[in-house]
Design a protein around this motif. Sequence first.
Motif, PDB file in Angstrom:
ATOM      1  N   PRO A   1      -4.585  16.494  -3.330  1.00  0.00           N
ATOM      2  CA  PRO A   1      -5.875  16.467  -2.633  1.00  0.00           C
ATOM      3  C   PRO A   1      -7.057  16.189  -3.552  1.00  0.00           C
ATOM      4  O   PRO A   1      -8.089  15.693  -3.093  1.00  0.00           O
ATOM      5  N   GLN A   2      -6.905  16.509  -4.841  1.00  0.00           N
ATOM      6  CA  GLN A   2      -8.015  16.276  -5.785  1.00  0.00           C
ATOM      7  C   GLN A   2      -8.005  14.868  -6.378  1.00  0.00           C
ATOM      8  O   GLN A   2      -9.053  14.335  -6.731  1.00  0.00           O
ATOM      9  N   ASN A   3      -6.833  14.272  -6.513  1.00  0.00           N
ATOM     10  CA  ASN A   3      -6.728  12.973  -7.186  1.00  0.00           C
ATOM     11  C   ASN A   3      -6.201  11.867  -6.277  1.00  0.00           C
ATOM     12  O   ASN A   3      -5.772  10.822  -6.762  1.00  0.00           O
ATOM     13  N   LEU A   4      -6.254  12.092  -4.982  1.00  0.00           N
ATOM     14  CA  LEU A   4      -5.757  11.086  -4.038  1.00  0.00           C
ATOM     15  C   LEU A   4      -6.467   9.757  -4.228  1.00  0.00           C
ATOM     16  O   LEU A   4      -5.839   8.692  -4.234  1.00  0.00           O
ATOM     17  N   TRP A   5      -7.784   9.786  -4.405  1.00  0.00           N
ATOM     18  CA  TRP A   5      -8.570   8.552  -4.489  1.00  0.00           C
ATOM     19  C   TRP A   5      -8.251   7.745  -5.749  1.00  0.00           C
ATOM     20  O   TRP A   5      -8.572   6.561  -5.834  1.00  0.00           O
ATOM     21  N   LEU A   6      -7.563   8.372  -6.725  1.00  0.00           N
ATOM     22  CA  LEU A   6      -7.137   7.664  -7.936  1.00  0.00           C
ATOM     23  C   LEU A   6      -5.723   7.099  -7.794  1.00  0.00           C
ATOM     24  O   LEU A   6      -5.216   6.455  -8.707  1.00  0.00           O
ATOM     25  N   GLY A   7      -5.104   7.358  -6.649  1.00  0.00           N
ATOM     26  CA  GLY A   7      -3.772   6.805  -6.402  1.00  0.00           C
ATOM     27  C   GLY A   7      -2.649   7.812  -6.490  1.00  0.00           C
ATOM     28  O   GLY A   7      -1.475   7.425  -6.518  1.00  0.00           O
ATOM     29  N   ASN A   8      -2.974   9.119  -6.527  1.00  0.00           N
ATOM     30  CA  ASN A   8      -1.918  10.119  -6.585  1.00  0.00           C
ATOM     31  C   ASN A   8      -1.420  10.409  -5.173  1.00  0.00           C
ATOM     32  O   ASN A   8      -1.735  11.427  -4.561  1.00  0.00           O
ATOM     33  N   ILE A   9      -0.652   9.458  -4.657  1.00  0.00           N
ATOM     34  CA  ILE A   9      -0.027   9.566  -3.340  1.00  0.00           C
ATOM     35  C   ILE A   9       1.270   8.773  -3.410  1.00  0.00           C
ATOM     36  O   ILE A   9       1.282   7.609  -3.809  1.00  0.00           O
ATOM     37  N   ASN A  10       2.389   9.416  -3.062  1.00  0.00           N
ATOM     38  CA  ASN A  10       3.699   8.798  -3.252  1.00  0.00           C
ATOM     39  C   ASN A  10       4.668   9.226  -2.163  1.00  0.00           C
ATOM     40  O   ASN A  10       4.556  10.323  -1.602  1.00  0.00           O
ATOM     41  N   ILE A  11       5.630   8.345  -1.912  1.00  0.00           N
ATOM     42  CA  ILE A  11       6.770   8.699  -1.086  1.00  0.00           C
ATOM     43  C   ILE A  11       7.906   9.053  -2.038  1.00  0.00           C
ATOM     44  O   ILE A  11       8.259   8.259  -2.910  1.00  0.00           O
ATOM     45  N   ASN A  12       8.456  10.238  -1.893  1.00  0.00           N
ATOM     46  CA  ASN A  12       9.491  10.707  -2.816  1.00  0.00           C
ATOM     47  C   ASN A  12      10.723   9.811  -2.761  1.00  0.00           C
ATOM     48  O   ASN A  12      11.338   9.643  -1.718  1.00  0.00           O
ATOM     49  N   ASN A  13      11.072   9.242  -3.919  1.00  0.00           N
ATOM     50  CA  ASN A  13      12.236   8.357  -4.008  1.00  0.00           C
ATOM     51  C   ASN A  13      13.237   8.845  -5.050  1.00  0.00           C
ATOM     52  O   ASN A  13      14.133   8.102  -5.453  1.00  0.00           O
TER      53      ASN A  13
ATOM     54  N   LEU B   1       1.575 -11.065  -2.117  1.00  0.00           N
ATOM     55  CA  LEU B   1       2.171 -10.833  -0.800  1.00  0.00           C
ATOM     56  C   LEU B   1       1.551  -9.616  -0.109  1.00  0.00           C
ATOM     57  O   LEU B   1       1.398  -9.611   1.123  1.00  0.00           O
ATOM     58  N   LEU B   2       1.193  -8.608  -0.880  1.00  0.00           N
ATOM     59  CA  LEU B   2       0.516  -7.444  -0.288  1.00  0.00           C
ATOM     60  C   LEU B   2      -0.810  -7.833   0.372  1.00  0.00           C
ATOM     61  O   LEU B   2      -1.172  -7.312   1.418  1.00  0.00           O
TER      62      LEU B   2
ATOM     63  N   PRO C   1       8.777   4.487   6.980  1.00  0.00           N
ATOM     64  CA  PRO C   1       8.068   4.790   5.728  1.00  0.00           C
ATOM     65  C   PRO C   1       8.023   3.607   4.765  1.00  0.00           C
ATOM     66  O   PRO C   1       7.081   3.470   3.985  1.00  0.00           O
ATOM     67  N   GLY C   2       9.043   2.737   4.834  1.00  0.00           N
ATOM     68  CA  GLY C   2       9.076   1.560   3.969  1.00  0.00           C
ATOM     69  C   GLY C   2       7.994   0.548   4.303  1.00  0.00           C
ATOM     70  O   GLY C   2       7.666  -0.311   3.482  1.00  0.00           O
ATOM     71  N   PHE C   3       7.441   0.626   5.515  1.00  0.00           N
ATOM     72  CA  PHE C   3       6.302  -0.208   5.879  1.00  0.00           C
ATOM     73  C   PHE C   3       5.013   0.373   5.306  1.00  0.00           C
ATOM     74  O   PHE C   3       4.123  -0.346   4.872  1.00  0.00           O
ATOM     75  N   ILE C   4       4.926   1.698   5.293  1.00  0.00           N
ATOM     76  CA  ILE C   4       3.732   2.368   4.777  1.00  0.00           C
ATOM     77  C   ILE C   4       3.688   2.320   3.250  1.00  0.00           C
ATOM     78  O   ILE C   4       2.616   2.152   2.657  1.00  0.00           O
ATOM     79  N   ARG C   5       4.850   2.472   2.598  1.00  0.00           N
ATOM     80  CA  ARG C   5       4.904   2.604   1.139  1.00  0.00           C
ATOM     81  C   ARG C   5       4.110   1.534   0.385  1.00  0.00           C
ATOM     82  O   ARG C   5       3.307   1.870  -0.497  1.00  0.00           O
ATOM     83  N   PRO C   6       4.286   0.231   0.665  1.00  0.00           N
ATOM     84  CA  PRO C   6       3.574  -0.780  -0.138  1.00  0.00           C
ATOM     85  C   PRO C   6       2.055  -0.725   0.014  1.00  0.00           C
ATOM     86  O   PRO C   6       1.327  -1.240  -0.838  1.00  0.00           O
ATOM     87  N   GLN C   7       1.575  -0.107   1.091  1.00  0.00           N
ATOM     88  CA  GLN C   7       0.136  -0.088   1.364  1.00  0.00           C
ATOM     89  C   GLN C   7      -0.592   1.098   0.740  1.00  0.00           C
ATOM     90  O   GLN C   7      -1.821   1.098   0.650  1.00  0.00           O
ATOM     91  N   LEU C   8       0.158   2.119   0.328  1.00  0.00           N
ATOM     92  CA  LEU C   8      -0.456   3.397  -0.056  1.00  0.00           C
ATOM     93  C   LEU C   8      -1.511   3.264  -1.146  1.00  0.00           C
ATOM     94  O   LEU C   8      -2.483   4.015  -1.172  1.00  0.00           O
ATOM     95  N   LYS C   9      -1.321   2.300  -2.086  1.00  0.00           N
ATOM     96  CA  LYS C   9      -2.232   2.209  -3.232  1.00  0.00           C
ATOM     97  C   LYS C   9      -3.014   0.902  -3.253  1.00  0.00           C
ATOM     98  O   LYS C   9      -3.528   0.499  -4.294  1.00  0.00           O
ATOM     99  N   LEU C  10      -3.102   0.238  -2.102  1.00  0.00           N
ATOM    100  CA  LEU C  10      -3.965  -0.939  -2.020  1.00  0.00           C
ATOM    101  C   LEU C  10      -5.420  -0.525  -2.237  1.00  0.00           C
ATOM    102  O   LEU C  10      -5.812   0.607  -1.943  1.00  0.00           O
TER     103      LEU C  10
END
Length: 385
Positions: free
Chosen positions: A76-88, A379-380, A108-117
């Motif tokens: 919640p503190q570093n989300l805007w820096l890209g700290n958001i992931n799908i556990n793999n 492609l993204l 989830p595989g559709f959401i994953r590539p977009q998370l850090k755009l």
Amino acid sequence: MNKNVPEIRFQGFHDDWEQRKLGDFLKIFDRKSTIDNEYTVLSSTNSGMEYRQGRVSSNSNKGYKIIEIGDLVLSPQNLWLGNININNLSVGLVSPSYKTFKFINVNPGFIRPQLKLERMLWNYKSVSTQGASVVRRNLELDGFYKIKLLVPKHNEQNQLEKLFATIDNLITLHQRKLNLLQEQKKSLLQKMFPKKDEKIPEIRFNGFTDDWEQRKFDSLVKRVAKTSEENLPSVEYDDVISGYGKLNKNVALKGNNRKGILFQEDDILFGKLRPYLKNWLIADFKGIAIGDWWVFRSNINSQFTYTLIQTKQYETISNLSTGTKMPRSDWKIVANSEFRVPINNVEQTKVGTLFKKLDNLITLHQRKLDALQEQKKGLLQKMFV
């Protein structure tokens, strides 16, 4: 142009993408461990999911959240820096400070590539308030849930997942090959040069048995100091990939109107300012070294000398520097330091050639990796709305 469909699309899909909210696809959960060390501890970072190294701060991970493959984890503190992931990685534990979610009604595989755009990072920042420091921002969950996405039907989601999973697998493959080559080079640098108080290296080409001779560094090279303002390609620190010994651009296109040290083909450039940055290059063209460079003209095989300056022994000596804020290698120390080198020129050449081939392989895989990452980036931009 219809703004509700991507620029590039798989054949057979024509429907508009539907605008939805991120919260439509997420279900927050808080399943906590009641047994110490029940699972491996994981961390969510700006770069991805990682296995946690070392002990947790409390020496106990009871109360840590249990996550499974495919769960969403964010800080919640570093989300805007890209700290958001799908556990793999695996079923594991994460700190209670993370927010954890299950996906519903979406691949989830559709959401994953977009998370850090970039647009997503901007959205995360817009729904986070300034925290106690400049870096930390506190996520407002209601705002996070309201972030808008355009979403296709499940069949198209599945196609996008397969495509980006394939690209990610190729990127991972080339990254592993690159890491393996870099580790191989590091190991050979340690084993193909004599250790302290040793006269021969641990690994050696067949047919060579003589002890390596001990020589002062200034007997191995001539330090070039002639300056010039000729209109030749110029090399500055920013032009060199640290630790790789490769240029990051075509310096012939830069133009030059500054004075620097004139170097020729096979001369070696070594960055004496902050030597720990590992700025070095063996030239394959004539040019001008601008900035805090030493330029060496080798008295022995130049590729061998170039490899020598990458060894731990040379690194240690070059870092015995003068200055504190702007440390520079001390030429008197380096010049008078002794290194062991093969007496036989053929052995010098073989060692130098081996490391040149390794460097070329490393560069090849780095270029393939860079190309794949650029392809994914393109492609993204064109396959999502």
